[in-house]
Enzyme design. Structure first.
Site, PDB file in Angstrom:
ATOM      1  N   ASN A 129       2.982  -4.140  -3.571  1.00 50.27           N
ATOM      2  CA  ASN A 129       2.814  -5.409  -4.290  1.00 50.27           C
ATOM      3  C   ASN A 129       3.613  -5.460  -5.589  1.00 50.27           C
ATOM      4  O   ASN A 129       4.414  -6.378  -5.781  1.00 50.27           O
ATOM      5  CB  ASN A 129       1.328  -5.678  -4.540  1.00 50.27           C
ATOM      6  CG  ASN A 129       0.675  -6.426  -3.400  1.00 50.27           C
ATOM      7  OD1 ASN A 129       0.730  -7.642  -3.316  1.00 50.27           O
ATOM      8  ND2 ASN A 129       0.060  -5.683  -2.492  1.00 50.27           N
ATOM      9  N   LYS A 186      -5.140   1.826   2.103  1.00 58.06           N
ATOM     10  CA  LYS A 186      -4.822   0.408   1.866  1.00 58.06           C
ATOM     11  C   LYS A 186      -4.532   0.169   0.394  1.00 58.06           C
ATOM     12  O   LYS A 186      -3.607  -0.584   0.041  1.00 58.06           O
ATOM     13  CB  LYS A 186      -5.984  -0.468   2.336  1.00 58.06           C
ATOM     14  CG  LYS A 186      -5.714  -1.963   2.181  1.00 58.06           C
ATOM     15  CD  LYS A 186      -6.836  -2.795   2.749  1.00 58.06           C
ATOM     16  CE  LYS A 186      -6.525  -4.287   2.615  1.00 58.06           C
ATOM     17  NZ  LYS A 186      -7.627  -5.125   3.170  1.00 58.06           N
ATOM     18  N   GLU A 227      -2.681 -10.165  -8.793  1.00 64.82           N
ATOM     19  CA  GLU A 227      -3.814  -9.260  -8.591  1.00 64.82           C
ATOM     20  C   GLU A 227      -3.570  -7.880  -9.203  1.00 64.82           C
ATOM     21  O   GLU A 227      -4.228  -6.917  -8.836  1.00 64.82           O
ATOM     22  CB  GLU A 227      -4.093  -9.106  -7.096  1.00 64.82           C
ATOM     23  CG  GLU A 227      -4.546 -10.378  -6.417  1.00 64.82           C
ATOM     24  CD  GLU A 227      -4.782 -10.185  -4.921  1.00 64.82           C
ATOM     25  OE1 GLU A 227      -5.567 -10.959  -4.355  1.00 64.82           O
ATOM     26  OE2 GLU A 227      -4.175  -9.252  -4.345  1.00 64.82           O
ATOM     27  N   ASN A 252       9.028  -6.065   1.811  1.00 62.46           N
ATOM     28  CA  ASN A 252       8.403  -4.748   1.872  1.00 62.46           C
ATOM     29  C   ASN A 252       9.386  -3.670   2.314  1.00 62.46           C
ATOM     30  O   ASN A 252       9.434  -2.582   1.743  1.00 62.46           O
ATOM     31  CB  ASN A 252       7.215  -4.776   2.843  1.00 62.46           C
ATOM     32  CG  ASN A 252       6.065  -5.615   2.338  1.00 62.46           C
ATOM     33  OD1 ASN A 252       5.763  -5.626   1.156  1.00 62.46           O
ATOM     34  ND2 ASN A 252       5.413  -6.328   3.241  1.00 62.46           N
ATOM     35  N   ASN A 279      -0.995  -1.266  -1.245  1.00 59.30           N
ATOM     36  CA  ASN A 279      -0.963  -2.421  -2.140  1.00 59.30           C
ATOM     37  C   ASN A 279      -0.490  -2.064  -3.541  1.00 59.30           C
ATOM     38  O   ASN A 279       0.224  -2.835  -4.178  1.00 59.30           O
ATOM     39  CB  ASN A 279      -2.357  -3.057  -2.204  1.00 59.30           C
ATOM     40  CG  ASN A 279      -2.653  -3.924  -0.999  1.00 59.30           C
ATOM     41  OD1 ASN A 279      -1.958  -4.887  -0.710  1.00 59.30           O
ATOM     42  ND2 ASN A 279      -3.687  -3.564  -0.268  1.00 59.30           N
ATOM     43  N   SER A 288       2.006 -10.984  -1.391  1.00 61.82           N
ATOM     44  CA  SER A 288       1.437 -12.119  -2.121  1.00 61.82           C
ATOM     45  C   SER A 288       1.802 -12.043  -3.599  1.00 61.82           C
ATOM     46  O   SER A 288       1.994 -13.080  -4.252  1.00 61.82           O
ATOM     47  CB  SER A 288      -0.085 -12.140  -1.958  1.00 61.82           C
ATOM     48  OG  SER A 288      -0.654 -10.931  -2.437  1.00 61.82           O
TER      49      SER A 288
END
Length: 203
Positions: A46, A38, A149, A56, A42, A137
């Site tokens: 991301n 995961k 993030e 994506n 990301n 996001s």
């Protein structure tokens, strides 16, 4: 944590089943593998979808996507191996410090099976394929000039890599690129608003 105090393996799955909910119990090693995969998805999708302002699936279509993905995943695989080795050294030191206590073998965790670059790349490709039309996001945050993030993803990889002596130049490059892009985007938003908008502090 203390594994001796944990519920027996399958306890929660059985409880969920009794409640009419399906659950698949995972061994600690399997759960750790899932978390690293995961993280890989990301850490690749991301920042790239944010920087390239794309979905994506478009990351897989871009000729830059494959090489970037491989470099990021190679750094993650090396970091995982270094963390496992650090943990094993910690357990060995504990046993040397307290030989009189006779630490049982079950208290010393076995090394996790190595996760390979290919394992992580496959996980990223699977995620991008299954969510090809979706936008991350971080894509939305950068587009709107919001805090991202990046420091909890690629930034974390760089920080831990520095502590363990694992080079992470690709993750560092992506983290810097996203931070720089956020500043540029915030400035553009402020300019379009006549300079009245307050800048958003990036983490």
């Amino acid at each position: 944590g203390n594994d001796d105090c944990a519920p027996p393996h399958g306890f929660f799955a059985e409880a969920f089943d009794r409640a009419g909910l399906s659950a698949v119990p995972l061994a600690p090693a399997a759960m750790e593998d899932r978390l690293w995969k995961k993280l890989a998805a990301n850490a690749v999708l991301n920042p790239l979808t944010a920087l390239w302002q794309c979905s994506n699936g478009a990351v897989l279509d871009d000729p830059r996507g494959g090489p970037t993905m491989t470099r990021v995943c190679a750094e993650l695989a090396a970091l995982r191996a270094a963390l496992d080795e650090e943990q094993q050294q910690h357990h060995r030191r504990r046993r040397r410090r307290r030989p009189q206590e006779g630490v049982p073998p079950t208290a010393v965790r076995s090394p996790s099976p190595p996760v390979t670059t290919e394992d992580l790349v496959d996980a990223v490709v699977e995620c991008a394929t299954e969510n090809a039309r979706n936008f991350s996001s971080m894509y939305a945050d950068l587009r709107h000039g919001r805090r991202t993030e990046i420091d909890a993803l690629n930034g974390w990889v760089v920080q831990v890599g520095a502590r363990l002596g694992v080079p992470t130049p690709e993750n560092a490059r992506l983290a810097t690129a996203v931070r720089d892009a956020l500043l540029v985007r915030q400035q553009a938003i402020m300019t379009s608003a006549g300079g009245d908008a307050a800048p958003v502090t990036a983490e």
